[in-house]
Design an enzyme around this catalytic site. Structure first.
Site, PDB file in Angstrom:
ATOM      1  N   ARG A  58       6.046  -7.082   9.709  1.00  0.00           N
ATOM      2  CA  ARG A  58       5.915  -8.202  10.651  1.00  0.00           C
ATOM      3  C   ARG A  58       6.553  -9.472  10.106  1.00  0.00           C
ATOM      4  NH1 ARG A  58       2.427  -8.074  15.011  1.00  0.00           N
ATOM      5  NH2 ARG A  58       1.196  -6.182  15.283  1.00  0.00           N
ATOM      6  N   VAL A  87       5.947  -3.284  15.908  1.00  0.00           N
ATOM      7  CA  VAL A  87       6.063  -1.984  16.581  1.00  0.00           C
ATOM      8  C   VAL A  87       5.460  -1.997  17.974  1.00  0.00           C
ATOM      9  CG1 VAL A  87       6.132  -0.716  14.403  1.00  0.00           C
ATOM     10  CG2 VAL A  87       3.929  -1.049  15.569  1.00  0.00           C
ATOM     11  N   ILE A  93      -7.286   7.238  -0.361  1.00  0.00           N
ATOM     12  CA  ILE A  93      -6.246   6.930  -1.349  1.00  0.00           C
ATOM     13  C   ILE A  93      -6.589   5.610  -2.034  1.00  0.00           C
ATOM     14  CG2 ILE A  93      -3.778   6.579  -1.709  1.00  0.00           C
ATOM     15  CD1 ILE A  93      -4.496   9.375  -0.612  1.00  0.00           C
ATOM     16  N   GLY A 124       0.784  -1.222   0.000  1.00  0.00           N
ATOM     17  CA  GLY A 124       0.000   0.000   0.000  1.00  0.00           C
ATOM     18  C   GLY A 124       0.819   1.277   0.000  1.00  0.00           C
ATOM     19  N   ILE A 125       0.383   2.214   0.828  1.00  0.00           N
ATOM     20  CA  ILE A 125       1.050   3.508   0.909  1.00  0.00           C
ATOM     21  C   ILE A 125       2.497   3.348   1.364  1.00  0.00           C
ATOM     22  CG2 ILE A 125       1.091   5.698   2.177  1.00  0.00           C
ATOM     23  CD1 ILE A 125      -1.979   5.620   2.163  1.00  0.00           C
ATOM     24  N   TYR A 164      -9.202   4.577  16.063  1.00  0.00           N
ATOM     25  CA  TYR A 164      -8.289   4.926  14.971  1.00  0.00           C
ATOM     26  C   TYR A 164      -8.052   6.436  14.924  1.00  0.00           C
ATOM     27  CZ  TYR A 164      -6.396   5.090  10.200  1.00  0.00           C
ATOM     28  OH  TYR A 164      -5.596   5.298   9.108  1.00  0.00           O
TER      29      TYR A 164
END
Length: 239
Positions: free
Chosen positions: A38, A53, A178, A17-18, A145
């Site tokens: 991961r 993370v 996006i 993705g981004i 989120y």
């Protein structure tokens, strides 16, 4: 064209993705790039390290391995790793709240903490935190989120005050809708609705987000810090 000052950079969540677009764009601009994922894998020939993370030991190990790969300390961090667990607040579980905040917000803080060790020694560095228009604009069913993405603005501005005198910049990029696999799976009527509220009348391209990140890593952005750069076609109006 390559950027005049190559900066070894770790892109978290850079395997799709981004994040993948950012990693590929920075590599093509001449920056030594390592992807954190991961799985410890990334496509397109990009070097990668295993990175969770939510785990401090994993973050430390990933940075150490990335520095071995490029043969230099990390001069830049793009904290892009993130997850969603959407639900109306009254139905949202503690696990849904904790996991999203721990990954999106606290995970970025863990990575920034580790990245600044080498940046402070070098008295130079770039940190880019990937937020979202949702963190500034709000969205029903995404309280966890939105909170995690809004929190990144406070992180960037606090780090700017802590580290600005050491020539370390910290900025936020806030993409809107996006074109990714996630938006591709949306029902067509919902896509039409979303396009109708975006002043640009379309979804953005991953390359447009990556271009904003590239700018923030460049020498041209040396006096930009604590900023929120929206890449959302005008949806959030910079809020």
């Amino acid at each position: 064209m390559t950027d005049p000052t190559p900066r070894p950079v770790l892109v978290t969540g850079g395997n799709r993705g981004i994040g993948l677009a950012i990693a590929s764009t920075l590599r093509d601009a001449g920056h030594p790039v390592v992807v954190g994922s991961r799985s410890g894998e990334a496509p397109d020939g990009l070097p990668a390290v295993a990175l969770d993370v939510t785990d401090t030991a994993s973050v430390d190990a990933a940075f150490t391995e990335a520095e071995k790969i490029v043969g230099a300390p990390m001069g830049a961090l793009v904290a892009n790793a993130g997850i969603t667990k959407d639900q109306l607040l009254m139905r949202m579980s503690d696990a849904d709240i904790d996991s999203v905040l721990d990954t999106n917000l606290v995970g970025a803080i863990r990575c920034a903490r580790r990245a600044t060790k080498s940046m402070l020694r070098a008295k130079s560095g770039r940190i880019v935190l990937m937020s979202s228009v949702v963190g500034l604009y709000g969205s029903p069913g995404q309280v966890n989120y939105a909170a995690s993405k809004a929190g990144l603005v406070g992180v960037a501005r606090s780090l700017t005050r802590e580290l600005g005198g050491r020539r370390i910049t910290t900025n936020v990029v806030a993409p809107g809708y996006i074109d990714t696999a996630m938006t591709e799976d949306l029902p067509e009527d919902l896509k039409t609705t979303y396009r109708g509220i975006i002043p640009a009348g379309r979804f953005g391209e991953v390359s447009e987000v990556a271009a904003a990140v590239r700018f923030l890593l460049s020498d041209d952005a040396s006096y930009v810090s604590g900023a929120v750069i929206p890449v959302d076609g005008g949806l959030g109006m910079g809020h």
